[in-house]
Write a protein that holds these residues in place. Structure first.
Motif, PDB file in Angstrom:
ATOM      1  N   LEU A   1       0.258   6.305   1.470  1.00 52.39           N
ATOM      2  CA  LEU A   1      -0.327   5.019   1.846  1.00 52.39           C
ATOM      3  C   LEU A   1      -1.719   4.938   1.218  1.00 52.39           C
ATOM      4  O   LEU A   1      -2.609   5.713   1.577  1.00 52.39           O
ATOM      5  CB  LEU A   1      -0.421   4.888   3.368  1.00 52.39           C
ATOM      6  N   ASN A   2      -1.886   4.032   0.307  1.00 50.11           N
ATOM      7  CA  ASN A   2      -3.168   3.871  -0.381  1.00 50.11           C
ATOM      8  C   ASN A   2      -4.068   2.977   0.469  1.00 50.11           C
ATOM      9  O   ASN A   2      -4.080   1.745   0.325  1.00 50.11           O
ATOM     10  CB  ASN A   2      -2.957   3.277  -1.771  1.00 50.11           C
ATOM     11  N   ILE A   3      -4.838   3.580   1.350  1.00 50.31           N
ATOM     12  CA  ILE A   3      -5.672   2.843   2.300  1.00 50.31           C
ATOM     13  C   ILE A   3      -6.766   2.064   1.582  1.00 50.31           C
ATOM     14  O   ILE A   3      -7.239   1.034   2.060  1.00 50.31           O
ATOM     15  CB  ILE A   3      -6.288   3.813   3.319  1.00 50.31           C
TER      16      ILE A   3
ATOM     17  N   ILE B   1       0.818  -1.218   0.000  1.00 47.52           N
ATOM     18  CA  ILE B   1       0.000   0.000   0.000  1.00 47.52           C
ATOM     19  C   ILE B   1       0.848   1.263   0.000  1.00 47.52           C
ATOM     20  O   ILE B   1       0.300   2.376   0.026  1.00 47.52           O
ATOM     21  CB  ILE B   1      -0.947   0.026   1.215  1.00 47.52           C
ATOM     22  N   ALA B   2       2.178   1.137  -0.018  1.00 49.54           N
ATOM     23  CA  ALA B   2       3.060   2.298   0.141  1.00 49.54           C
ATOM     24  C   ALA B   2       3.760   2.658  -1.156  1.00 49.54           C
ATOM     25  O   ALA B   2       4.273   1.788  -1.870  1.00 49.54           O
ATOM     26  CB  ALA B   2       4.100   2.029   1.221  1.00 49.54           C
ATOM     27  N   GLY B   3       3.770   3.945  -1.461  1.00 54.70           N
ATOM     28  CA  GLY B   3       4.574   4.502  -2.533  1.00 54.70           C
ATOM     29  C   GLY B   3       5.396   5.651  -1.979  1.00 54.70           C
ATOM     30  O   GLY B   3       4.847   6.551  -1.331  1.00 54.70           O
ATOM     31  N   ILE B   4       6.707   5.622  -2.187  1.00 52.82           N
ATOM     32  CA  ILE B   4       7.600   6.618  -1.575  1.00 52.82           C
ATOM     33  C   ILE B   4       8.566   7.136  -2.628  1.00 52.82           C
ATOM     34  O   ILE B   4       9.097   6.370  -3.439  1.00 52.82           O
ATOM     35  CB  ILE B   4       8.381   6.012  -0.395  1.00 52.82           C
ATOM     36  N   TYR B   5       8.769   8.439  -2.588  1.00 56.47           N
ATOM     37  CA  TYR B   5       9.806   9.045  -3.422  1.00 56.47           C
ATOM     38  C   TYR B   5      10.465  10.164  -2.623  1.00 56.47           C
ATOM     39  O   TYR B   5       9.782  10.949  -1.952  1.00 56.47           O
ATOM     40  CB  TYR B   5       9.243   9.609  -4.727  1.00 56.47           C
ATOM     41  N   GLY B   6      11.789  10.228  -2.686  1.00 60.89           N
ATOM     42  CA  GLY B   6      12.530  11.292  -2.015  1.00 60.89           C
ATOM     43  C   GLY B   6      13.675  11.757  -2.879  1.00 60.89           C
ATOM     44  O   GLY B   6      14.236  10.978  -3.661  1.00 60.89           O
ATOM     45  N   MET B   7      14.025  13.037  -2.746  1.00 61.40           N
ATOM     46  CA  MET B   7      15.148  13.537  -3.523  1.00 61.40           C
ATOM     47  C   MET B   7      15.867  14.661  -2.774  1.00 61.40           C
ATOM     48  O   MET B   7      15.287  15.351  -1.931  1.00 61.40           O
ATOM     49  CB  MET B   7      14.693  14.021  -4.889  1.00 61.40           C
ATOM     50  N   GLN B   8      17.128  14.772  -3.109  1.00 58.53           N
ATOM     51  CA  GLN B   8      17.996  15.765  -2.469  1.00 58.53           C
ATOM     52  C   GLN B   8      17.582  17.180  -2.822  1.00 58.53           C
ATOM     53  O   GLN B   8      17.669  18.083  -1.994  1.00 58.53           O
ATOM     54  CB  GLN B   8      19.438  15.507  -2.911  1.00 58.53           C
ATOM     55  N   GLY B   9      17.137  17.390  -4.049  1.00 66.81           N
ATOM     56  CA  GLY B   9      16.690  18.714  -4.449  1.00 66.81           C
ATOM     57  C   GLY B   9      17.812  19.718  -4.504  1.00 66.81           C
ATOM     58  O   GLY B   9      18.900  19.440  -5.005  1.00 66.81           O
ATOM     59  N   ARG B  10      17.576  20.890  -3.964  1.00 71.21           N
ATOM     60  CA  ARG B  10      18.537  21.989  -4.054  1.00 71.21           C
ATOM     61  C   ARG B  10      19.456  22.082  -2.849  1.00 71.21           C
ATOM     62  O   ARG B  10      20.183  23.059  -2.714  1.00 71.21           O
ATOM     63  CB  ARG B  10      17.776  23.314  -4.245  1.00 71.21           C
ATOM     64  N   ARG B  11      19.423  21.100  -1.964  1.00 71.19           N
ATOM     65  CA  ARG B  11      20.320  21.078  -0.810  1.00 71.19           C
ATOM     66  C   ARG B  11      21.619  20.384  -1.163  1.00 71.19           C
ATOM     67  O   ARG B  11      21.685  19.564  -2.085  1.00 71.19           O
ATOM     68  CB  ARG B  11      19.662  20.365   0.371  1.00 71.19           C
ATOM     69  N   GLY B  12      22.667  20.705  -0.412  1.00 75.13           N
ATOM     70  CA  GLY B  12      23.974  20.121  -0.687  1.00 75.13           C
ATOM     71  C   GLY B  12      24.069  18.659  -0.338  1.00 75.13           C
ATOM     72  O   GLY B  12      24.878  17.923  -0.918  1.00 75.13           O
ATOM     73  N   ASN B  13      23.265  18.195   0.630  1.00 73.66           N
ATOM     74  CA  ASN B  13      23.299  16.800   1.051  1.00 73.66           C
ATOM     75  C   ASN B  13      21.880  16.280   1.211  1.00 73.66           C
ATOM     76  O   ASN B  13      20.951  17.038   1.493  1.00 73.66           O
ATOM     77  CB  ASN B  13      24.037  16.643   2.389  1.00 73.66           C
TER      78      ASN B  13
END
Length: 515
Positions: A508-510, A121-133
């Motif tokens: 979370l797709n309940i 039921i979970a989908g996750i995405y993360g990214m650093q973006g404009r930060r140095g770390n």
């Protein structure tokens, strides 16, 4: 320091200088021509060498140099906003993404950390973006066996000042919670051992109910005297019969019946009549019955009665877990551990956290800091599941002040001019010797069935800096059909809107639970 971070610092310097010069120009507009234009008998050189014109001219050179150094960032920011205004911010949509060697829309490259997860039921995405770390972390544990049922755990952790604390909490928090729940669910909430009688027959303790004009009076018998005499012969006979020690259980029951004497249930009776649900976490009924002990028998020996209750503050006899206390205690314990580790390492990092625990139809949300949880229901409504911990909130500001601290405003409100959230794991310099920052969570419980939940969003403040709860929920509704339920689309949507932070989103797709 990498190029992205250097570019970011230059841009911030330019913004600050631009504000200063515009304020200066606003104040000195009336005398600006007089300060720059040479007067009668003056040359431009002599005018420029005067103190105020010279300082003003040097200031213009400084700002111009910053503008030239940060020109790529300025152009990029302008084009990002133009790109968004033209509606070209969706995943896979076309548009101008580069101008020569200049990347107009995104600074994401091969060295930019991102993660993508979709399972169950979970989908996750993360990214650093404009930060140095990249200091965000996440954790997913689905359908883990905790004894007599299966549960799921989801968490998003927004690190700051380094990655160590976020990594530590990710690795240890859920493991500890799961082990504790297994312990609670696999053991009986209350185990009792049978009474042992030594050196003679133990007299059973009983309560005598004496009805009077003021109500019902209870006193112990078999300790220091006879009960009050009855006014009738029948009552006197019953009283004499009850004062004697019955030789058999049958005689004991006959002696106690109809005499105004309340018989205390034995172990068998207690098993048949369990505690009420009102006594969920305190075992009041058991403690009350156990507190009445026998003080006399034929040889002066006491009846020994032992009772072992297993964590009755966390779970009741129906095996309902008190998640508020459990998560609070586990979170504080993990914070104490990571603070000690950080002190040894001289690591001043910290992290916020928003976690979700699924126990059947129950959704338990724990929040520490300014990450956030939001629910979208099937009726089209937006339901906040957590509330940010910010230093300028009345409750937080009062707590910080009572601890001997202060808050300041430098673009955002900060604890001691340092931390922009008032609760977090780690950050040991703000916890010792004065506890200006705490890891105590807010824990809220929701019924997914009653709320007709469709999906839940857990996200770091990189998302909430540029999107409201309603905007995020509306966007996910349009992308819930995607493999990760719209997590990646929502992250990039926030990035194109100009988010400057790491961004991590868990959806979370309940609806897939089929509640």
């Amino acid at each position: 320091m990498d190029d992205d971070m250097e570019d970011e610092i230059i841009y911030e310097l330019f913004t600050a200088h631009a504000h200063i010069i515009w304020r200066y120009l606003g104040v000195t507009t009336a005398g600006l021509a007089e300060m720059i234009i040479p007067g009668p008998g003056e040359t431009f050189k002599t005018k420029l060498l005067q103190p105020w014109p010279f300082m003003f001219f040097m200031f213009l050179i400084l700002v111009a140099s910053v503008v030239l150094q940060s020109s790529s960032n300025i152009v990029r920011r302008f084009m990002v906003k133009a790109h968004y205004a033209l509606g070209l911010d969706n995943v896979g949509s076309g548009g101008f993404k580069s101008l020569g060697d200049l990347n107009l829309v995104t600074t994401l490259g091969n060295d930019n950390v991102s993660w993508d997860f979709h399972e169950g039921i979970a989908g996750i995405y993360g990214m650093q973006g404009r930060r140095g770390n990249m200091e965000d972390r996440y954790r997913v544990i689905q359908d883990v066996d905790v004894g007599d049922k299966k549960m799921s755990f989801f968490g998003v952790f927004d690190g700051h000042g380094g990655q160590y604390t976020a990594e530590f909490v990710k690795d240890h928090l859920f493991n500890n919670v799961i082990e504790k729940i297994k312990q609670l669910r696999t053991q009986e909430p209350c185990e009792k051992t049978k009474s042992s009688k030594t050196n003679g027959t133990a007299r059973k303790t009983s309560l005598v109910s004496d009805k009077s004009t003021n109500g019902i009076k209870k006193e112990l018998i078999g300790k220091s005297g006879e009960p009050e005499k009855s006014s009738t012969k029948d009552e006197e006979a019953d009283s004499n019969k009850s004062s004697q020690v019955p030789s058999t259980p049958k005689e004991e029951d006959e002696a106690l019946s109809g005499s105004g004497v309340e018989n205390i249930p034995s172990e068998t009776d207690a098993d048949v009549s369990p505690m009420k649900k009102d006594d969920s976490y305190c075992s009041v009924g058991l403690k009350k019955r156990n507190s009445i002990v026998n003080n006399g028998n034929s040889n002066g020996n006491k009846e020994k009665k032992e009772e072992t209750c297993v964590d009755d503050t966390y779970i009741d006899i129906n095996k309902n877990v008190n998640y508020t206390k459990l998560l609070t205690d586990q979170i504080i314990a993990i914070d104490n551990q990571v603070v000690e580790e950080c002190k040894i390492r001289t690591d001043m990092s910290g992290t916020t956290a928003v976690i979700a625990v699924l126990d059947g139809e129950l959704l338990i949300i724990g929040n520490v800091g300014d990450s956030r949880a939001v629910m979208g229901d099937t009726k089209g409504s937006t339901i906040p599941l957590s509330f940010d911990h910010k230093p300028n909130q009345l409750k937080e500001r009062r707590r910080i002040k009572e601890a001997g601290g202060f808050i300041t405003f430098t673009g955002v409100w900060r604890v001691a001019g340092i931390l922009a959230t008032s609760r977090a794991f780690g950050d040991f310099p703000l916890k010792e010797p004065r506890k200006l920052v705490t890891a105590e969570p807010d824990v809220l419980t929701f019924s997914l069935r009653d709320h007709k939940a469709h999906f839940v969003i857990l996200a770091t403040d990189g998302l909430w800096d540029v999107l409201t709860n309603e905007e995020a929920v509306a966007y996910v509704r349009e992308h819930i059909h995607e493999p990760d339920y719209g997590a990646k689309s929502l992250v990039l949507h926030a990035y194109y809107r100009g988010s400057q932070d790491n961004i991590t989103v868990a959806i979370l797709n309940i609806e897939k639970l089929g509640l």
